[in-house]
Motif scaffolding. Structure first.
Motif, PDB file in Angstrom:
ATOM      1  N   GLN A 131       4.010  18.688 -12.127  1.00  0.00           N
ATOM      2  CA  GLN A 131       4.814  19.822 -11.685  1.00  0.00           C
ATOM      3  C   GLN A 131       5.950  20.090 -12.673  1.00  0.00           C
ATOM      4  N   ALA A 132       6.576  19.026 -13.166  1.00  0.00           N
ATOM      5  CA  ALA A 132       7.639  19.191 -14.163  1.00  0.00           C
ATOM      6  C   ALA A 132       7.096  19.874 -15.412  1.00  0.00           C
ATOM      7  N   GLU A 133       5.890  19.492 -15.839  1.00  0.00           N
ATOM      8  CA  GLU A 133       5.262  20.128 -17.006  1.00  0.00           C
ATOM      9  C   GLU A 133       5.018  21.615 -16.746  1.00  0.00           C
ATOM     10  N   LYS A 134       4.573  21.952 -15.549  1.00  0.00           N
ATOM     11  CA  LYS A 134       4.378  23.363 -15.195  1.00  0.00           C
ATOM     12  C   LYS A 134       5.702  24.115 -15.232  1.00  0.00           C
ATOM     13  N   TYR A 135       6.736  23.479 -14.712  1.00  0.00           N
ATOM     14  CA  TYR A 135       8.050  24.116 -14.696  1.00  0.00           C
ATOM     15  C   TYR A 135       8.595  24.313 -16.110  1.00  0.00           C
ATOM     16  N   ILE A 136       8.266  23.413 -17.025  1.00  0.00           N
ATOM     17  CA  ILE A 136       8.675  23.589 -18.426  1.00  0.00           C
ATOM     18  C   ILE A 136       8.050  24.869 -18.971  1.00  0.00           C
ATOM     19  N   HIS A 137       6.771  25.085 -18.673  1.00  0.00           N
ATOM     20  CA  HIS A 137       6.093  26.303 -19.141  1.00  0.00           C
ATOM     21  C   HIS A 137       6.689  27.553 -18.487  1.00  0.00           C
ATOM     22  N   ILE A 138       7.010  27.452 -17.215  1.00  0.00           N
ATOM     23  CA  ILE A 138       7.659  28.586 -16.531  1.00  0.00           C
ATOM     24  C   ILE A 138       9.014  28.868 -17.176  1.00  0.00           C
ATOM     25  N   ALA A 139       9.757  27.810 -17.498  1.00  0.00           N
ATOM     26  CA  ALA A 139      11.067  27.975 -18.139  1.00  0.00           C
ATOM     27  C   ALA A 139      10.921  28.606 -19.522  1.00  0.00           C
ATOM     28  N   MET A 140       9.856  28.260 -20.225  1.00  0.00           N
ATOM     29  CA  MET A 140       9.610  28.867 -21.541  1.00  0.00           C
ATOM     30  C   MET A 140       9.312  30.355 -21.397  1.00  0.00           C
ATOM     31  N   GLU A 141       8.521  30.698 -20.384  1.00  0.00           N
ATOM     32  CA  GLU A 141       8.257  32.118 -20.127  1.00  0.00           C
ATOM     33  C   GLU A 141       9.548  32.837 -19.757  1.00  0.00           C
ATOM     34  N   TYR A 142      10.368  32.182 -18.953  1.00  0.00           N
ATOM     35  CA  TYR A 142      11.664  32.756 -18.577  1.00  0.00           C
ATOM     36  C   TYR A 142      12.505  33.000 -19.831  1.00  0.00           C
ATOM     37  N   GLN A 143      12.505  32.019 -20.736  1.00  0.00           N
ATOM     38  CA  GLN A 143      13.269  32.135 -21.974  1.00  0.00           C
ATOM     39  C   GLN A 143      12.793  33.338 -22.778  1.00  0.00           C
ATOM     40  N   ASP A 144      11.489  33.552 -22.820  1.00  0.00           N
ATOM     41  CA  ASP A 144      10.934  34.678 -23.588  1.00  0.00           C
ATOM     42  C   ASP A 144      11.217  36.027 -22.941  1.00  0.00           C
ATOM     43  N   ASN A 145      11.542  36.025 -21.650  1.00  0.00           N
ATOM     44  CA  ASN A 145      11.718  37.279 -20.918  1.00  0.00           C
ATOM     45  C   ASN A 145      13.148  37.511 -20.428  1.00  0.00           C
ATOM     46  N   ASN A 189       0.858  -1.182   0.000  1.00  0.00           N
ATOM     47  CA  ASN A 189       0.000   0.000   0.000  1.00  0.00           C
ATOM     48  C   ASN A 189       0.893   1.230   0.000  1.00  0.00           C
ATOM     49  N   THR A 190       0.875   1.956  -1.072  1.00  0.00           N
ATOM     50  CA  THR A 190       1.751   3.104  -1.214  1.00  0.00           C
ATOM     51  C   THR A 190       1.072   4.183  -2.045  1.00  0.00           C
ATOM     52  N   THR A 191       1.510   5.384  -1.860  1.00  0.00           N
ATOM     53  CA  THR A 191       0.964   6.516  -2.608  1.00  0.00           C
ATOM     54  C   THR A 191       1.882   6.909  -3.765  1.00  0.00           C
ATOM     55  N   ILE A 192       2.808   6.026  -4.109  1.00  0.00           N
ATOM     56  CA  ILE A 192       3.817   6.388  -5.107  1.00  0.00           C
ATOM     57  C   ILE A 192       3.199   6.722  -6.465  1.00  0.00           C
ATOM     58  N   TRP A 193       2.107   6.039  -6.858  1.00  0.00           N
ATOM     59  CA  TRP A 193       1.480   6.331  -8.150  1.00  0.00           C
ATOM     60  C   TRP A 193       1.018   7.774  -8.207  1.00  0.00           C
ATOM     61  N   LYS A 194       0.332   8.185  -7.163  1.00  0.00           N
ATOM     62  CA  LYS A 194      -0.186   9.559  -7.106  1.00  0.00           C
ATOM     63  C   LYS A 194       0.961  10.560  -7.096  1.00  0.00           C
ATOM     64  N   GLU A 195       1.987  10.276  -6.319  1.00  0.00           N
ATOM     65  CA  GLU A 195       3.130  11.194  -6.239  1.00  0.00           C
ATOM     66  C   GLU A 195       3.854  11.300  -7.573  1.00  0.00           C
ATOM     67  N   LEU A 196       3.986  10.185  -8.279  1.00  0.00           N
ATOM     68  CA  LEU A 196       4.613  10.224  -9.602  1.00  0.00           C
ATOM     69  C   LEU A 196       3.819  11.126 -10.546  1.00  0.00           C
ATOM     70  N   GLU A 197       2.507  10.984 -10.519  1.00  0.00           N
ATOM     71  CA  GLU A 197       1.665  11.828 -11.370  1.00  0.00           C
ATOM     72  C   GLU A 197       1.809  13.295 -10.989  1.00  0.00           C
ATOM     73  N   ASP A 198       1.821  13.580  -9.691  1.00  0.00           N
ATOM     74  CA  ASP A 198       1.945  14.964  -9.221  1.00  0.00           C
ATOM     75  C   ASP A 198       3.282  15.580  -9.637  1.00  0.00           C
TER      76      ASP A 198
END
Length: 179
Positions: free
Chosen positions: A42-56, A29-38
């Motif tokens: 988060q990595a996908e969000k950070y990619i978008h933040i990095a793209m905004e950073y690149q543009d600015n 019994n583990t929450t690892i599946w949920k944590e992996l998805e989370d």
């Protein structure tokens, strides 16, 4: 961006500790599946933040952060596959302890500047040592050992993903971002 990178590294290290625990214990019994998805989200969000950073930004080396978070997102996918395969093992063979020890050995190396070549070399040595082991005696033992081999291959891909990131990082980027 650095705090986002540290967050990702801490979360991946935590997941890897959970995978080690999962291998070594009978508790499933583990929450690892949920944590992996989370973490992947988060990595996908950070990619978008990095793209905004690149543009600015005025620097001519802005793709560094995008590549970093893309690498971490891919590593999350690999950990997801690895965990899925571990769950399929019906009876953990004694070699699973060696796997758990290797994953635990990797954890401190999950950071931005680590070139994983020594860890890759260590993994390849483990592969070589396994070639001399006795063949499985039962079908379940065969299936379990075969799944372990696939898990080792996932770990190899995990390391090569990081190696590719390091190899594509220019000396100029290392000077700028690795101070």
């Amino acid at each position: 961006m650095n705090s986002c990178m540290i967050y990702m590294e801490d979360k991946i290290q935590s997941l890897m500790y959970q995978i080690v625990h999962y291998i070594q214990s009978e508790e499933r019994n583990t929450t690892i599946w949920k944590e992996l998805e989370d973490i992947k989200e988060q990595a996908e969000k950070y990619i978008h933040i990095a793209m905004e950073y690149q543009d600015n930004t005025f620097t001519n080396l802005p793709d560094y952060y995008i590549r970093y978070f893309e690498m971490r997102a891919l590593q999350c996918d690999i950990l997801h596959m690895l965990h899925y395969k571990i769950r399929k093992i019906r009876k953990m063979p004694k070699e699973a302890n060696e796997l758990a020890n290797y994953i635990e050995y990797l954890i401190p190396f999950i950071h931005e500047k680590n070139d994983p070549q020594p860890q890759i070399t260590s993994l390849h040595q483990m592969f070589k040592n396994k070639q001399g082991e006795a063949l499985p005696k039962s079908r379940i033992e065969f299936e379990s050992k075969a799944m372990l081999l696939h898990i080792y291959m996932d770990l190899e891909e995990f390391l090569y993903t990081k190696k590719k990131f390091i190899d594509q990082t220019t000396e100029e980027q290392k000077k700028l971002y690795w101070r």
